[in-house]
Structure formats: C-alpha cells, structure tokens
Design a protein around this motif. Structure first.
Motif, short mmCIF file in Angstrom:
data_model
loop_
_atom_site.label_atom_id
_atom_site.label_comp_id
_atom_site.label_asym_id
_atom_site.label_seq_id
_atom_site.Cartn_x
_atom_site.Cartn_y
_atom_site.Cartn_z
N ASP A 461 0.86 -1.18 0.00
CA ASP A 461 0.00 0.00 0.00
C ASP A 461 0.90 1.24 0.00
O ASP A 461 1.45 1.62 1.04
N ILE A 462 1.09 1.81 -1.17
CA ILE A 462 1.95 2.99 -1.31
C ILE A 462 1.06 4.22 -1.41
O ILE A 462 0.28 4.36 -2.35
N THR A 463 1.16 5.10 -0.44
CA THR A 463 0.32 6.29 -0.39
C THR A 463 1.17 7.55 -0.59
O THR A 463 2.41 7.49 -0.62
N LEU A 464 0.48 8.69 -0.69
CA LEU A 464 1.19 9.96 -0.78
C LEU A 464 2.04 10.19 0.46
O LEU A 464 3.17 10.69 0.37
N ASP A 465 1.51 9.80 1.61
CA ASP A 465 2.29 9.95 2.84
C ASP A 465 3.56 9.11 2.80
O ASP A 465 4.62 9.52 3.30
N THR A 466 3.46 7.91 2.21
CA THR A 466 4.64 7.05 2.07
C THR A 466 5.71 7.76 1.26
O THR A 466 6.90 7.80 1.63
N ILE A 467 5.29 8.32 0.12
CA ILE A 467 6.23 8.97 -0.79
C ILE A 467 6.83 10.22 -0.15
O ILE A 467 8.06 10.40 -0.13
N ARG A 468 5.98 11.07 0.39
CA ARG A 468 6.48 12.32 0.95
C ARG A 468 7.34 12.06 2.18
O ARG A 468 8.33 12.76 2.41
N GLY A 469 6.97 11.05 2.96
CA GLY A 469 7.78 10.70 4.13
C GLY A 469 9.17 10.22 3.74
O GLY A 469 10.16 10.50 4.42
N LEU A 471 10.79 11.07 0.94
CA LEU A 471 11.54 12.15 0.30
C LEU A 471 11.84 13.32 1.23
O LEU A 471 12.77 14.10 0.96
N GLU A 472 11.05 13.45 2.28
CA GLU A 472 11.20 14.58 3.21
C GLU A 472 12.64 14.65 3.71
O GLU A 472 13.21 13.69 4.21
N GLY A 473 13.23 15.83 3.55
CA GLY A 473 14.59 16.04 4.03
C GLY A 473 15.66 15.60 3.03
O GLY A 473 16.84 15.91 3.22
N LEU A 480 8.50 17.82 -3.73
CA LEU A 480 7.68 16.71 -3.23
C LEU A 480 6.41 16.56 -4.06
O LEU A 480 5.70 17.55 -4.30
N PRO A 481 6.09 15.34 -4.51
CA PRO A 481 4.85 15.14 -5.26
C PRO A 481 3.63 15.58 -4.46
O PRO A 481 3.58 15.41 -3.24
N THR A 482 2.67 16.17 -5.16
CA THR A 482 1.45 16.63 -4.50
C THR A 482 0.36 15.57 -4.48
O THR A 482 -0.62 15.70 -3.76
N ARG A 483 0.51 14.54 -5.30
CA ARG A 483 -0.40 13.41 -5.24
C ARG A 483 0.26 12.19 -5.89
O ARG A 483 1.28 12.30 -6.58
#
Length: 509
Positions: A461-469, A471-473, A480-483
């Motif tokens: 289950d890959i979500t936007l939170d997964t991606i942004r988390g 890449l963060e930092g 950072l992707p917006t969706r």
C-alpha cells in the motif's frame, strides 16, 4: 584500414572461426559462423534477384531470430540499407516506417501476416514481401527455401565510412518517429567502444532478451559479440523464468536490459536456486538501477555496468564500469573510449563542474542525420558537429556524467526547476514500488506541481504519505509530489523509457 564495412564481418569471422557457434536459438538449435555467413550471402542474392540495389532499403519485421541478423548482413553486404521495424508498432506506424524509408522489400515473421494484410494493399507498400520460414504468402516460397535455392552470390560491396548501413526509427516519444541514418562507421565505432569499455571477449555468451529492432540490443549487444567472435543466445521475448533457465543452461556471461528486467529476475521464485555464477557482465540502460536492485545482485556476486545513449549515437555515449557503481552512484559514467561528451549552457558555452546544462555528444558513433529531414538534422547538430541530445545533466570533478532529465520533461514550479529523474530514483528505492514516473501538472498558484505515477507490487500500500515521508529532508519541499496515482503499467518505449507525454494526457491536471 579498408574493411568494406559490416558486410565483411562474417566472411572474415568465417575464416578465423568457421565452426564456432555464433547463434543459439529455439530449442537448442545452433548456427556456426560459417553457416551464418553462408546464409547472409544467399540472402543478398535473394535481394538482388528482386531488384534491390545499392542504397535501397530492406525492412525486417520480426522478433529476435537468426533471420533478423541474416537479413541485416545480407543487406549491407550489397550496399543496401537495413530497416528494423519495431514489432510493437500499430499498423499506421509500420506504414510510416516503410513509406518513409522507401523500403523496396519487407521480410517478416509469419506471425505478423494478419497485421500486414491492409498494409500490403496500401499505396507505397514494398514491391516485394517475403515471409521467414519455408512457406510464403499465396503459395510463394519463404525465406528459408529461397536461401536453399540461391546461387550466383553477388560480390561484396565496398562500403566506405559514410555509407548508410541502417535506418533506425526513434522511439517517437513525441510526434512521428524519425529515421536515424546509421553508417557502417557508426555501427563499427559503437561495437569497438563496447569491446574496449565492457571487455567483450570471444568466450562471451550473450543472452539477447531485449529486441534487436532496438538499437541498444543491436549496437551494444549483438554487433560487438559477433565482431569479437562470441556467441549470441537469441530469445524472442522476455520471460524471467525462461531467462534464468537459459543463463544456467548455456552458461551465459552477458545480459543486458532495463531496470524492470533485472527486478523481475530478482522477484522470480527461481532466482535463489538458479546457478548464475557464469554471469560477469550485466549492462543496464534506460534509467538508473535502483540501489535495492544493485544490492540484490551484489549479494550474488554480480555488479552492473550502466550507460547512457540514444538512437542517434548508435546508441552508446557513456559507460560506468562495475567497479565504480558504488563510488559514483547515480552516474552514467565516462564517455566511451572513442566518444566525446560535453555539457553546455543555453548559448552553447561550457558550464562549470556540477552545473546542469544540455548534454552534447561527438564522435564516430554519431549518426549521419535523419532520413529525408534536412531541417531536423541541421537542428540536431551544432555548427561544430556535436549532437544536441535534449537531455540535461552535469559532470563531476572526475569527468563522470550525471543525468538530470529530459529538457522537455523538466517541471518549472514557482520559478524553480524540478528534474523528475532525481525524484524518480528515490521513489524507485521504496519497497513495493516497481515503476515510477514524475510528471508536472498545471497549478493555478505555482504554474506546475509534480505528481508521482507508480506501479506497485501486489500486497503493498503505497500512499502519498509514504512517498512524501521517504523524500522529506532528501529533496527540497517544492520537489515533493502533491499526489500519487497508481496504475497497472507505465507506457514505455522499446528501450524502456517512460512515454511521459502519454502520462500527461492521462493526468492533465
């Protein structure tokens, strides 16, 4: 040295290694160099008997097989121009390739016969059509029977460096595909570059799972191996289980593909139990290999060569040796031995180390131009003869090249330049992600914002939170992707590059 071009390769190899296996195909069938040269000579007679002359185009539509290479070498030995046709093209696209190249003759696999019926009645269709195998259309003889009956072998055409050997049509990521004219010197140069930079030897056994109609498999795989006198194992398509079996059965030493290819091998149930000890040359193109895939192969004692190139450079421009993969993670390496690469700004001036600019390539492997398109040819070359790649990148202090992105794929968000490849490489390392593409979509405030389009392995289950988390930092926040959009598959060219213009059509905002 006067070599008479590619047409002389097989006769010269026959003198040296007549009984050496050149090709393994099907269920263990083999062709020696003597047999391969013999068949190519007889194909040249088949072509001449049908009016093919110096400079005429000979098209081939089919998957990997000895017939592909026999037709190639049969055509070039009489000064004709070989036109490989991408089997994945739609009928209108095939029509374009045949009419644009002016193909006088088309040789094709029987399995494509039903797709060609409409095409063969269209204006501009080739004057002659031959099926491979024994039987042809409407009771005519197939290529195999024609080869058996051929006599009066025509003399070898003495090609010079500028003689066209092939017209290879670009992947067509935008607009109609253009035919890149590759000369005998271009294809010889890229083969020699590979012999030097990848240490190809006469003992090598190369498994060809990528289609030969794509210039990477042809120029970087088949031609160097045949020039050196090694052995090609031809496979019509890629199935990971079959590929693993062939590596073990034939003690394959060389394997090339795109990152997805190598990931599917790792994911196959037989990965752990297959004897891969013979493999010592793994080459990956299309995009950078994610570090988790690198690690999986390193655990089995294997390392990758990576590289960069395009149809117009035959295709190799740079290579990264396996011993530098870890030290230069993300780099596509140094220029090939007989190739030069530079990075320039918008005015064509050299940029400083670490500064992003357009990548340009020069050398004997750079194409002669686009067939029938003098304006496009002129636009693709600088006044001093360098090919404008349209790619963005930079060079480090040691001369190693890094790709930032395609010029046309760059996203401009709030005045900031975003290079999708940088983000995609980080997303690709997330467990469960099997493919990643970042594109820009319109935004009222920022002009454009990035979104991530992914393919994901079952059970993840890959979500936007997964991606942004993840890449963060690691990247600036504006990158950072917006969706996130999950799709069944990413549209790709034959070389494995994502067709981003298609994705932008699917997700316009």
């Amino acid at each position: 040295m006067h070599t008479k071009g590619l047409g002389a390769w097989l006769p010269r190899r026959r003198l040296r290694n007549p009984d050496k296996t050149a090709i393994v195909f099907g269920d263990g069938q083999r062709l020696s160099y003597s047999q391969l040269a013999h068949s190519a000579e007889r194909v040249s007679q088949v072509l001449v008997a049908r009016g093919v002359r110096e400079g005429d185009s000979v098209a081939y539509l089919g998957e990997n097989s000895p017939d592909f290479l026999i037709t190639l070498f049969g055509a070039v030995r009489i000064g004709a121009v070989f036109v490989p046709v991408n089997t994945r093209l739609a009928i209108p696209e095939i029509e374009h390739v045949l009419s644009d190249s002016g193909a006088r003759i088309l040789i094709h696999d029987p399995e494509f016969a039903h797709r060609l019926e409409r095409l063969l009645t269209a204006s501009g269709a080739p004057a002659h059509v031959i099926r491979t195998g024994s039987s042809g259309r409407d009771g005519t003889l197939g290529l195999a029977r024609l080869i058996e009956q051929a006599t009066d072998i025509p003399p070898l055409h003495a090609a010079d460096d500028d003689t066209p050997a092939a017209i290879v049509y670009t992947s067509g990521t935008t607009g109609r595909a253009k035919g890149a004219v590759l000369t005998h010197a271009n294809l010889t140069a890229v083969a020699v570059n590979n012999l030097i930079d990848y240490d190809v030897s006469s003992d090598d056994v190369a498994l060809m799972i990528s289609p030969l109609f794509h210039v990477a498999a042809l120029g970087m795989g088949a031609l160097p191996v045949l020039l050196k006198g090694g052995t090609l194992v031809l496979e019509k398509g890629f199935d990971p289980g079959t590929a693993l079996d062939l590596v073990e059965r034939y003690r394959v030493t060389m394997l090339s593909g795109v990152p997805t290819t190598f990931q599917l091998l790792v994911d196959h149930p037989e990965w752990g139990s297959t004897d891969l000890s013979s493999l010592d040359k793994l080459t990956c193109g299309g995009s950078a290999v994610p570090s988790r895939i690198l690690a999986a192969y390193e655990e089995r004692g294997m390392s990758f060569s990576q590289g960069y190139g395009m149809t117009e450079t035959s295709p190799g421009a740079t290579s990264l040796s396996p011993d530098m993969t870890a030290h230069k993670l993300g780099s596509v390496g140094l220029p090939h031995f007989f190739t030069d690469v530079r990075v320039v700004d918008e005015s064509g001036g050299a940029v400083e180390t670490g500064i992003v600019g357009e990548i340009q390539v020069a050398g004997p492997n750079v194409f002669a131009g686009y067939h029938g398109l003098p304006d496009a040819t002129a636009a693709s070359l600088t006044a001093d003869g360098w090919f404008r790649s349209g790619d963005l990148g930079y060079v480090d202090d040691h001369g190693y090249l890094y790709i930032s992105d395609r010029l046309k794929d760059m996203i401009i968000s709030g005045g900031e330049n975003i290079y999708p490849a940088e983000i995609e490489s980080l997303i690709a390392d997330i467990d469960g992600v099997t493919g990643a593409a970042v594109i820009g979509v319109p935004d009222e405030r920022w002009g454009e914002v990035p979104i991530a389009v992914l393919t994901v392995r079952d059970g993840f289950d890959i979500t936007l939170d997964t991606i942004r988390g993840t890449l963060e930092g690691r990247v600036a926040r504006y990158k950072l992707p917006t969706r996130v959009e999950i799709v069944g598959s990413l549209p790709r060219t034959a070389s494995g590059k994502v067709r981003k213009h298609e994705l932008r059509g699917l997700f316009p905002r």
